[in-house]
Write a protein that holds these residues in place. Structure first.
Motif, mmCIF file in Angstrom:
data_model
loop_
_atom_site.group_PDB
_atom_site.id
_atom_site.type_symbol
_atom_site.label_atom_id
_atom_site.label_comp_id
_atom_site.label_asym_id
_atom_site.label_seq_id
_atom_site.Cartn_x
_atom_site.Cartn_y
_atom_site.Cartn_z
ATOM 1 N N ARG A 193 5.460 13.196 13.935
ATOM 2 C CA ARG A 193 6.813 12.938 14.452
ATOM 3 C C ARG A 193 7.197 13.822 15.627
ATOM 4 O O ARG A 193 8.018 13.429 16.439
ATOM 5 N N ASN A 194 6.632 15.007 15.724
ATOM 6 C CA ASN A 194 6.925 15.923 16.832
ATOM 7 C C ASN A 194 5.683 16.154 17.682
ATOM 8 O O ASN A 194 5.455 17.266 18.164
ATOM 9 N N GLU A 195 4.920 15.107 17.852
ATOM 10 C CA GLU A 195 3.644 15.247 18.559
ATOM 11 C C GLU A 195 3.798 15.866 19.946
ATOM 12 O O GLU A 195 2.977 16.686 20.357
ATOM 13 N N ALA A 196 4.833 15.514 20.656
ATOM 14 C CA ALA A 196 5.038 16.052 22.010
ATOM 15 C C ALA A 196 5.500 17.504 21.995
ATOM 16 O O ALA A 196 5.313 18.227 22.976
ATOM 17 N N ASN A 197 6.063 17.940 20.877
ATOM 18 C CA ASN A 197 6.563 19.308 20.776
ATOM 19 C C ASN A 197 6.406 19.791 19.333
ATOM 20 O O ASN A 197 7.391 19.942 18.603
ATOM 21 N N PRO A 198 5.167 20.036 18.897
ATOM 22 C CA PRO A 198 4.940 20.401 17.499
ATOM 23 C C PRO A 198 5.678 21.683 17.120
ATOM 24 O O PRO A 198 5.770 22.621 17.912
ATOM 25 N N GLN A 199 6.203 21.680 15.892
ATOM 26 C CA GLN A 199 6.963 22.824 15.394
ATOM 27 C C GLN A 199 6.324 23.480 14.168
ATOM 28 O O GLN A 199 6.573 24.634 13.892
ATOM 29 N N GLU A 200 5.529 22.717 13.440
ATOM 30 C CA GLU A 200 4.954 23.193 12.180
ATOM 31 C C GLU A 200 3.427 23.098 12.233
ATOM 32 O O GLU A 200 2.879 22.330 13.023
ATOM 33 N N ALA A 201 2.793 23.843 11.343
ATOM 34 C CA ALA A 201 1.325 23.893 11.326
ATOM 35 C C ALA A 201 0.702 22.504 11.197
ATOM 36 O O ALA A 201 -0.253 22.180 11.889
ATOM 37 N N GLY A 202 1.237 21.668 10.330
ATOM 38 C CA GLY A 202 0.690 20.323 10.157
ATOM 39 C C GLY A 202 0.804 19.483 11.414
ATOM 40 O O GLY A 202 -0.063 18.665 11.710
ATOM 41 N N GLU A 203 1.878 19.703 12.167
ATOM 42 C CA GLU A 203 2.054 18.967 13.414
ATOM 43 C C GLU A 203 1.053 19.414 14.469
ATOM 44 O O GLU A 203 0.531 18.594 15.225
ATOM 45 N N TYR A 204 0.779 20.704 14.528
ATOM 46 C CA TYR A 204 -0.259 21.196 15.442
ATOM 47 C C TYR A 204 -1.626 20.648 15.032
ATOM 48 O O TYR A 204 -2.419 20.226 15.871
ATOM 49 N N ALA A 205 -1.894 20.665 13.727
ATOM 50 C CA ALA A 205 -3.173 20.157 13.222
ATOM 51 C C ALA A 205 -3.353 18.696 13.589
ATOM 52 O O ALA A 205 -4.428 18.287 14.045
ATOM 53 N N PHE A 206 -2.297 17.910 13.412
ATOM 54 C CA PHE A 206 -2.390 16.488 13.743
ATOM 55 C C PHE A 206 -2.768 16.291 15.204
ATOM 56 O O PHE A 206 -3.646 15.495 15.525
ATOM 57 N N GLY A 207 -2.097 17.008 16.090
ATOM 58 C CA GLY A 207 -2.373 16.865 17.522
ATOM 59 C C GLY A 207 -3.814 17.168 17.864
ATOM 60 O O GLY A 207 -4.476 16.417 18.593
ATOM 61 N N THR A 208 -4.314 18.257 17.331
ATOM 62 C CA THR A 208 -5.703 18.646 17.596
ATOM 63 C C THR A 208 -6.674 17.574 17.106
ATOM 64 O O THR A 208 -7.575 17.152 17.836
ATOM 65 N N ILE A 209 -6.475 17.146 15.885
ATOM 66 C CA ILE A 209 -7.394 16.186 15.281
ATOM 67 C C ILE A 209 -7.265 14.814 15.942
ATOM 68 O O ILE A 209 -8.272 14.162 16.241
ATOM 69 N N LYS A 210 -6.046 14.375 16.210
ATOM 70 C CA LYS A 210 -5.841 13.056 16.804
ATOM 71 C C LYS A 210 -6.579 12.934 18.140
ATOM 72 O O LYS A 210 -7.278 11.947 18.371
ATOM 73 N N TRP A 211 -6.410 13.920 19.005
ATOM 74 C CA TRP A 211 -7.036 13.824 20.323
ATOM 75 C C TRP A 211 -8.555 13.887 20.228
ATOM 76 O O TRP A 211 -9.258 13.209 20.984
ATOM 77 N N ALA A 212 -9.067 14.664 19.313
ATOM 78 C CA ALA A 212 -10.517 14.722 19.129
ATOM 79 C C ALA A 212 -11.049 13.391 18.592
ATOM 80 O O ALA A 212 -12.095 12.908 19.028
ATOM 81 N N VAL A 213 -10.338 12.792 17.658
ATOM 82 C CA VAL A 213 -10.730 11.497 17.097
ATOM 83 C C VAL A 213 -10.705 10.434 18.187
ATOM 84 O O VAL A 213 -11.625 9.625 18.319
ATOM 85 N N ALA A 214 -9.647 10.428 18.978
ATOM 86 C CA ALA A 214 -9.534 9.433 20.052
ATOM 87 C C ALA A 214 -10.621 9.616 21.111
ATOM 88 O O ALA A 214 -11.132 8.640 21.648
ATOM 89 N N ASP A 215 -10.983 10.855 21.373
ATOM 90 C CA ASP A 215 -12.019 11.148 22.360
ATOM 91 C C ASP A 215 -13.361 10.663 21.867
ATOM 92 O O ASP A 215 -14.160 10.111 22.555
#
Length: 103
Positions: A81-103
């Motif tokens: 939900r806060n992908e553009a501006n992560p605030q919590e550890a889970g949000e940071y984790a999602f961003g890292t994993i999502k971009w790697a998966v997409a790549d």
């Protein structure tokens, strides 16, 4: 197993594509992580995956791989939900994993 389920949740199989599982995304990422010479990067991946598993246990009382597809999707929606501006550890984790998966 955890990375495979997360990847498939992010890019599921549908009428257009076989999804992340069929593409071997988890295997490729696992090889990249294992072959990395940067221990901090490897640890970061370990921590990010563990964080998603922890959030699943907290929310549903079970590991991400044991959660229902609906629960997995709910968790991914919550931590994205806060992908553009992560605030919590889970949000940071999602961003890292999502971009790697997409790549």
């Amino acid at each position: 197993e955890l990375l495979d389920e997360i990847a498939e949740t992010i890019i599921p199989a549908d009428a257009q594509s076989g999804g992340a599982r069929l593409a071997g995304v988890a295997r490729i990422l696992d090889e990249r992580i294992a072959e990395s010479r940067d221990p901090a990067w490897r640890q970061s991946w370990h921590d990010d995956l563990a964080e998603i598993d922890r959030l699943s246990r907290d929310a549903y009382g079970k590991r991400f791989v044991k959660a229902t597809p609906q629960q997995r999707n709910e968790l991914m929606k919550r931590i994205s939900r806060n992908e553009a501006n992560p605030q919590e550890a889970g949000e940071y984790a999602f961003g890292t994993i999502k971009w790697a998966v997409a790549d």
